[in-house]
Design an enzyme around this catalytic site. Structure first.
Site, PDB file in Angstrom:
ATOM      1  NE  ARG A  35      -0.352 -48.906   8.751  1.00  0.00           N
ATOM      2  CZ  ARG A  35      -0.473 -49.033   7.441  1.00  0.00           C
ATOM      3  NH1 ARG A  35       0.555 -49.459   6.723  1.00  0.00           N
ATOM      4  NH2 ARG A  35      -1.602 -48.762   6.842  1.00  0.00           N
ATOM      5  CE  LYS A 200      -6.057 -45.839  -9.509  1.00  0.00           C
ATOM      6  NZ  LYS A 200      -5.445 -47.188  -9.469  1.00  0.00           N
ATOM      7  N   GLY A 353      -3.938 -44.563   4.981  1.00  0.00           N
ATOM      8  CA  GLY A 353      -2.531 -44.495   5.359  1.00  0.00           C
ATOM      9  C   GLY A 353      -1.949 -43.104   5.148  1.00  0.00           C
ATOM     10  N   GLY A 377      -7.186 -49.557   3.196  1.00  0.00           N
ATOM     11  CA  GLY A 377      -8.164 -50.415   2.520  1.00  0.00           C
ATOM     12  C   GLY A 377      -9.186 -51.007   3.486  1.00  0.00           C
TER      13      GLY A 377
HETATM   14  P1  ADP Z   1      -5.072 -42.591   1.737  1.00  0.00           P
HETATM   15  O1  ADP Z   1      -3.787 -43.388   1.810  1.00  0.00           O
HETATM   16  O2  ADP Z   1      -5.233 -41.671   2.905  1.00  0.00           O
HETATM   17  O3  ADP Z   1      -6.260 -43.459   1.481  1.00  0.00           O
HETATM   18  P2  ADP Z   1      -4.713 -42.042  -1.047  1.00  0.00           P
HETATM   19  O4  ADP Z   1      -3.667 -43.113  -1.110  1.00  0.00           O
HETATM   20  O5  ADP Z   1      -5.989 -42.279  -1.713  1.00  0.00           O
HETATM   21  O6  ADP Z   1      -4.958 -41.619   0.472  1.00  0.00           O
HETATM   22  O7  ADP Z   1      -4.128 -40.700  -1.689  1.00  0.00           O
HETATM   23  C1  ADP Z   1      -2.962 -40.092  -1.193  1.00  0.00           C
HETATM   24  C2  ADP Z   1      -2.140 -39.490  -2.299  1.00  0.00           C
HETATM   25  O8  ADP Z   1      -2.921 -38.666  -3.124  1.00  0.00           O
HETATM   26  C3  ADP Z   1      -1.037 -38.636  -1.744  1.00  0.00           C
HETATM   27  O9  ADP Z   1       0.206 -39.235  -2.038  1.00  0.00           O
HETATM   28  C4  ADP Z   1      -1.211 -37.305  -2.462  1.00  0.00           C
HETATM   29  O10 ADP Z   1       0.008 -36.743  -2.908  1.00  0.00           O
HETATM   30  C5  ADP Z   1      -2.072 -37.685  -3.642  1.00  0.00           C
HETATM   31  N1  ADP Z   1      -2.812 -36.538  -4.174  1.00  0.00           N
HETATM   32  C6  ADP Z   1      -3.692 -35.753  -3.535  1.00  0.00           C
HETATM   33  N2  ADP Z   1      -4.121 -34.757  -4.333  1.00  0.00           N
HETATM   34  C7  ADP Z   1      -3.470 -34.903  -5.504  1.00  0.00           C
HETATM   35  C8  ADP Z   1      -3.461 -34.171  -6.734  1.00  0.00           C
HETATM   36  N3  ADP Z   1      -4.210 -33.079  -6.898  1.00  0.00           N
HETATM   37  N4  ADP Z   1      -2.674 -34.628  -7.728  1.00  0.00           N
HETATM   38  C9  ADP Z   1      -1.905 -35.710  -7.552  1.00  0.00           C
HETATM   39  N5  ADP Z   1      -1.864 -36.446  -6.425  1.00  0.00           N
HETATM   40  C10 ADP Z   1      -2.633 -36.040  -5.411  1.00  0.00           C
HETATM   41 MG    MG Z   2      -2.589 -44.320   0.255  1.00  0.00          MG
END
Ligand code: ADP
Ligand code: MG
Length: 397
Positions: A35, A200, A353, A377
């Site tokens: 960033r 999520k 992120g 977001g």
């Molecule tokens: P981004 O920041 O790219 O939008 P998210 O914040 O939605 O992504 O999700 C990232 C997190 O999801 C990571 O920290 C990763 O460890 C977690 N994650 C991915 N798959 C799993 C899983 N099967 N169980 C638990 N956590 C998970």
């Molecule tokens: Mg994230």
């Protein structure tokens, strides 16, 4: 959207730049400076114009008051290294230190104000309180440049209100982000493939909704896939599950079928007895997950299938890792998808992120992707088709 060039001659002008410098830290060590690097084009362009650059940004989630745990000092040091120039640092955001630092800037100099979220007015829901704080920010400068793409979906003083008080324009990063993401949503080259993962489902419902009418294929992995696997009637053991979303997800799968949108789910998963780095990791089919195990990555067959689905894509948008890539044992799925995307001749955009830092931390060259968004977001909300306050305000005034 107004651009920097619309602001006229900036020589000697004080330019307040909202940047996104919210980097991940381990103590005071920056673990991913992406960033900070992303703000350099705008800072450099302004310096070249002889402007006096005043950066305002947040770090973490302090509670509206000064908290040394969230100081921007480490960011200032790194920015100074990257620019190869001194960067002044104000120990407050709009107080005596900020004023004296701004007064001492020469043409082409750069200063950073202390964490804007040390001030309750920044994120206040009370418009008057927010505007009062925005007025104090505006008093420090002649013009405003909005370049913190990661926060443009927030109606906050340093993003939204200040843009109504000063001549305002989008910085180069915000401009590039908006152009790249609109290229994905407005008339994408087909087939348009979307890969969603991460923790999520409920964070991503809006995106899924919007894409059910636009995408050709939606690939779902990561923690959110277990809610889909559950909706198919599979055992998901102790994996992440949002029980209350199972019905919604079933509805999505029906709608996808009606619209001719293909939804690809993992056919196998890498599981372990508990969440953690140690395993032991086992690969199991998605119809045979043991009750006492937790799914922490997609399996190799899924990775292969997902990769194949990317081969003839025209446009790909990826948000959310395929597994817990932070642990070596569970990063193969995310690595495979990152590699397939890098190889793909499609227009490829990565948002989020954690997804962006996965790409960098797993050693992929960023130039192999068409665009890596700095905003989680904000990029999702643009893909959802929402109006973002920090963008709208640059279009209207
Ligand atoms: P981004 O920041 O790219 O939008 P998210 O914040 O939605 O992504 O999700 C990232 C997190 O999801 C990571 O920290 C990763 O460890 C977690 N994650 C991915 N798959 C799993 C899983 N099967 N169980 C638990 N956590 C998970
Ligand atoms: Mg994230």
């Amino acid at each position: 959207m107004k651009t920097i060039d619309s602001l006229g001659d900036l020589a000697g002008k004080r330019v307040l730049v909202r940047a996104d410098l919210n980097v991940p830290l381990d103590g005071d060590r920056i673990t991913d400076d992406g960033r900070i690097r992303a703000c350099l084009p705008t800072v450099t362009a302004l310096r070249d114009k002889g402007a006096r650059v005043i950066l305002v940004a947040h770090l973490g989630r302090p509670k509206g008051e000064a908290d040394p745990a969230f100081t921007l000092k480490p960011v200032v040091d790194r920015l100074s290294e990257l620019l190869g120039a001194d960067v002044a640092f104000a120990e407050d955001t709009v107080g005596d230190s900020a004023r004296s630092v701004v007064d001492s800037l020469g043409d082409g100099d750069v200063a950073v104000l202390e964490n804007v979220r040390f001030n309750a007015g920044e994120t206040s829901k009370d418009e008057a309180e927010r505007q009062e704080f925005a007025r104090r920010l505006a008093d420090l400068a002649d013009v405003f440049v909005s370049d913190g793409f990661g926060v443009v979906h927030r109606k906050q003083a340093s993003v939204y209100d200040v843009a109504q008080l000063l001549p305002a324009a989008a910085g180069l990063l915000v401009q590039k982000e908006v152009e790249s993401l609109r290229r994905v949503t407005d008339d994408p080259k087909r087939p348009f493939v979307v890969i969603l993962g991460g923790a999520k489902v409920s964070d991503k419902l809006g995106v899924i909704e919007n894409l059910l009418d636009r995408a050709d294929t939606i690939i779902i992995g990561g923690g959110m896939s277990y809610t889909f696997q559950k909706a198919l009637g599979h055992e998901v053991g102790n994996s992440l599950l949002e029980e209350e979303q199972v019905d919604t997800v079933k509805g999505y799968m029906e709608r996808a079928q009606k619209n001719g949108v293909e939804i690809l789910l993992p056919v196998d998963n890498v599981v372990a007895p508990a969440f953690g780095p140690d395993g032991p990791a086992t690969t199991v089919g998605s119809d045979s997950m043991p009750e006492d195990q937790e799914g922490l990555d997609i399996g190799p067959d899924s990775a292969k299938q997902f990769g194949d689905a990317l081969k003839d894509a025209g446009t790909v948008f990826w948000n959310g890792p395929m597994g817990v890539f932070e642990f070596d044992l569970f990063q193969a799925g995310t690595k495979a998808v990152a590699e397939a995307l890098a190889e793909s001749p499609a227009y490829t955009v990565v948002g989020g992120g954690d997804s962006a830092s996965a790409i960098r931390n797993l050693g992929f060259d960023e130039s192999r992707y068409s665009h890596i968004s700095t905003g989680g977001g904000a990029s999702l909300e643009l893909i959802e088709g929402k109006q973002l306050p920090g963008i709208a305000v640059l279009e209207e005034n």
